[in-house]
Write a protein that holds these residues in place. Sequence first.
Motif, short mmCIF file in Angstrom:
data_model
loop_
_atom_site.label_atom_id
_atom_site.label_comp_id
_atom_site.label_asym_id
_atom_site.label_seq_id
_atom_site.Cartn_x
_atom_site.Cartn_y
_atom_site.Cartn_z
N ASN A 29 0.84 -1.10 -0.09
CA ASN A 29 0.08 0.12 -0.12
C ASN A 29 0.86 1.08 -0.09
OD1 ASN A 29 -2.61 -1.27 -0.29
ND2 ASN A 29 -2.93 -1.39 1.85
N GLU A 30 2.00 1.36 0.67
CA GLU A 30 2.94 2.29 0.62
C GLU A 30 3.41 2.57 -0.98
OE1 GLU A 30 3.72 4.76 2.83
OE2 GLU A 30 2.22 3.72 3.96
N ARG A 31 3.72 1.52 -1.43
CA ARG A 31 3.98 1.46 -2.73
C ARG A 31 2.94 2.28 -3.77
NH1 ARG A 31 9.03 1.31 -5.02
NH2 ARG A 31 7.96 0.59 -6.88
N ARG A 32 1.94 1.72 -3.82
CA ARG A 32 0.71 2.42 -4.39
C ARG A 32 0.75 3.93 -4.10
NH1 ARG A 32 -3.38 -0.89 -6.07
NH2 ARG A 32 -3.03 -3.16 -5.99
N LYS A 33 0.76 4.24 -2.73
CA LYS A 33 0.84 5.46 -2.35
C LYS A 33 1.76 6.56 -2.92
CE LYS A 33 -0.89 4.49 2.26
NZ LYS A 33 -0.64 4.80 3.50
N TRP A 34 2.91 6.17 -3.02
CA TRP A 34 4.00 6.58 -3.85
C TRP A 34 3.85 6.89 -5.22
CZ3 TRP A 34 7.11 4.58 -7.55
CH2 TRP A 34 8.11 5.20 -7.98
N ALA A 35 3.12 5.80 -5.82
CA ALA A 35 3.16 5.87 -7.28
C ALA A 35 1.83 6.90 -7.47
CB ALA A 35 2.53 4.45 -7.66
N ALA A 36 1.13 6.98 -6.60
CA ALA A 36 -0.13 7.93 -6.65
C ALA A 36 0.31 9.40 -6.53
CB ALA A 36 -1.22 7.53 -5.75
N MET A 37 1.33 9.73 -5.70
CA MET A 37 1.85 10.88 -5.54
C MET A 37 2.71 11.28 -6.64
SD MET A 37 4.63 11.77 -2.43
CE MET A 37 5.97 11.24 -3.48
N ARG A 38 3.41 10.39 -7.22
CA ARG A 38 4.08 10.74 -8.42
C ARG A 38 2.88 11.05 -9.74
NH1 ARG A 38 8.24 11.61 -6.68
NH2 ARG A 38 10.08 10.55 -6.88
N TYR A 39 2.02 10.41 -9.83
CA TYR A 39 1.38 10.81 -10.78
C TYR A 39 0.50 12.31 -10.47
CZ TYR A 39 0.36 5.88 -12.59
OH TYR A 39 0.28 4.80 -13.44
N THR A 40 0.14 12.35 -9.03
CA THR A 40 -0.61 13.65 -8.85
C THR A 40 0.58 14.98 -8.85
OG1 THR A 40 -2.06 12.59 -7.33
CG2 THR A 40 -1.42 15.08 -7.13
N GLN A 41 1.79 14.57 -8.45
CA GLN A 41 2.83 15.55 -9.06
C GLN A 41 2.61 16.13 -10.45
OE1 GLN A 41 6.33 14.13 -7.55
NE2 GLN A 41 6.14 14.87 -5.48
N ALA A 42 2.75 15.01 -11.36
CA ALA A 42 2.84 15.35 -12.64
C ALA A 42 1.34 16.11 -13.27
CB ALA A 42 3.01 14.28 -13.63
N PHE A 43 0.51 15.80 -12.77
CA PHE A 43 -0.97 16.35 -13.39
C PHE A 43 -1.69 17.55 -12.50
CE2 PHE A 43 -1.30 11.51 -14.36
CZ PHE A 43 -0.89 11.79 -15.61
N SER A 44 -1.15 17.75 -11.32
CA SER A 44 -2.13 18.83 -10.54
C SER A 44 -2.05 20.08 -11.24
CB SER A 44 -1.46 18.51 -9.39
OG SER A 44 -0.26 19.12 -9.20
N SER A 45 -1.23 20.31 -11.94
CA SER A 45 -1.24 21.96 -12.37
C SER A 45 -1.99 22.03 -13.65
CB SER A 45 0.29 22.33 -12.61
OG SER A 45 0.99 21.61 -13.49
#
Length: 376
Positions: A256-272
Motif C-alpha cells: 500500500n505504501e508503494r501504491r501511495k508513492w505511485a499516486a503521489m508521483r502521478y499527482t505531481q505530474a498532473f496537478s497543475s
Amino acid sequence: MRKIQMVDLQSQYAFIRPQVEAGMKEVLSSAQFINGPAVKSFQANLENYLGVKHVIPCANGTDALQVAMMGLGLKPGDEVITADFTFAATVEVIALLGLTPILVDVDPTSFNIDPDAIEKAITPNTKAIVPVHLFGQVAAMDRIMAIAKKNNLYVIEDNAQGIGATHTTATGEKIKSGAIGHVASTSFFPSKNLGCYGDGGAIFTNDDKLAHTLRGVVNHGMYERYHHDVVGVNSRLDSLQAVVLNEKLKLLDFYNERRKWAAMRYTQAFSSHAKIITPTVVGDCDSHVFHQYTLRVIDTDRDALVKYLQDQGIPCGVYYPIPLHLQKAYTSDQYKEEDFAVTNRLIKEVISLPMHSELEEEQIKTICEHVLAFMN
Ligand SMILES: *Cc1c(COP(=O)(O)O)cnc(C)c1O
C-alpha cells in the motif's frame, strides 16, 4: 523498462515465490485442502492486522457481502442503501436476497457515497447502509455511523477495494477500514490490494453473536454437524489460497505504501493541468490505499483519451462507465435523474491509470508523458 500493465502480478510473485511454493507444497503433501492450518492461521493473522475480533474467510467478495446480509437477518422488503457509483456486486446481492436496493449519489471529491443523499433516502423500511470504500478511500464513516445510530440501521462496509486503509475518527481514534461498521466484507480477487491466486473473500465483525451466525451461514447453515438450523450457503476459502494470503498479508502495508508513492508521483505530474482533476485524499494520508488511481478529465473526450493511451501501449480503465441506477437489472421507476447528478457526470470523466505495487519511476514517467501529450 518492463511492459506497463494495469496490475503486475508476475513481478509481485517473483519476490514471494520461494515462500509461496514451499507453503503450497506443504498443503499438497498434507492434503488438507479445506480448512487446513493455513486457513486458520490466515484468519488469526488478519484479525490481528485489522484489530477486529472475528474474521470469517469465504469464497469471494460477493459471497462475503451476501453472507453478511444473511447473517444480519435482513428480510425481503427491507431497504438497503448503497452507492450508485460502484461495482455491481454490491447491489447484486441485495437484489438476490429479495431486499430492495436504494441507490444514492456519491460525493464528487471522494467518489464515495454521499451522507446527505443517504439521509434523504431513509424510510421506515430502511434497514442497512452499505458504504463502499471506493478505489481504496475510506468513506465518510463518522457521519455514516452517526446516521445509522440515529436511525437504528446496520452498516455493512464493502471493503473489497479498501483493505489496509486506516480511518481516523473525529476523536483521533485510528481504526482499520472494515472494523468500523457492524460487519464488513472484502475480496481477495487477484488484482485487489490483498489478492490471492484465484478467488477468495472474508467477512469481519466485532460482534461475537453475529460471528457465530456467519460461521454457520458459510457452512450450509450448520452449527452442529448435519444439523441445519438456517438456510446457508457453501462458501469457503481454500488452503492453497490461504498460503498466498499469509505471505502477502505480511507485505500489505509495504504494497500500500508503494501504491501511495505511485499516486503521489502521478499527482505531481498532473496537478497543475487545468483539465485534470487528481484524486483527493479526504482524510489522513493513510485513509486511501489507492486500489485505483482515478483522474477526472474535464471538457475532454475521455473515450478518445482511453483509445489514445491504448494505441500507445498504455493500459487504462474506466471504473465505472454506467451508473447502477441505469443498469437494466437494477433500474427503477422510482429513480429521478436529477438525484444522480454527480454519478452521471463522473461516468463520463473518470479514467484509471495503471496502479500496483511494482510500478517503477520510469513506467510512471512514460504513462504521464502520454496522458499529457493527449491533454495538451
Ligand atoms: C471486487 C469487488 C467485489 C466482489 O469481489 P469478488 O471477490 O470478485 O466477488 C465487491 N465489491 C467491490 C467494491 C469490489 O471491488
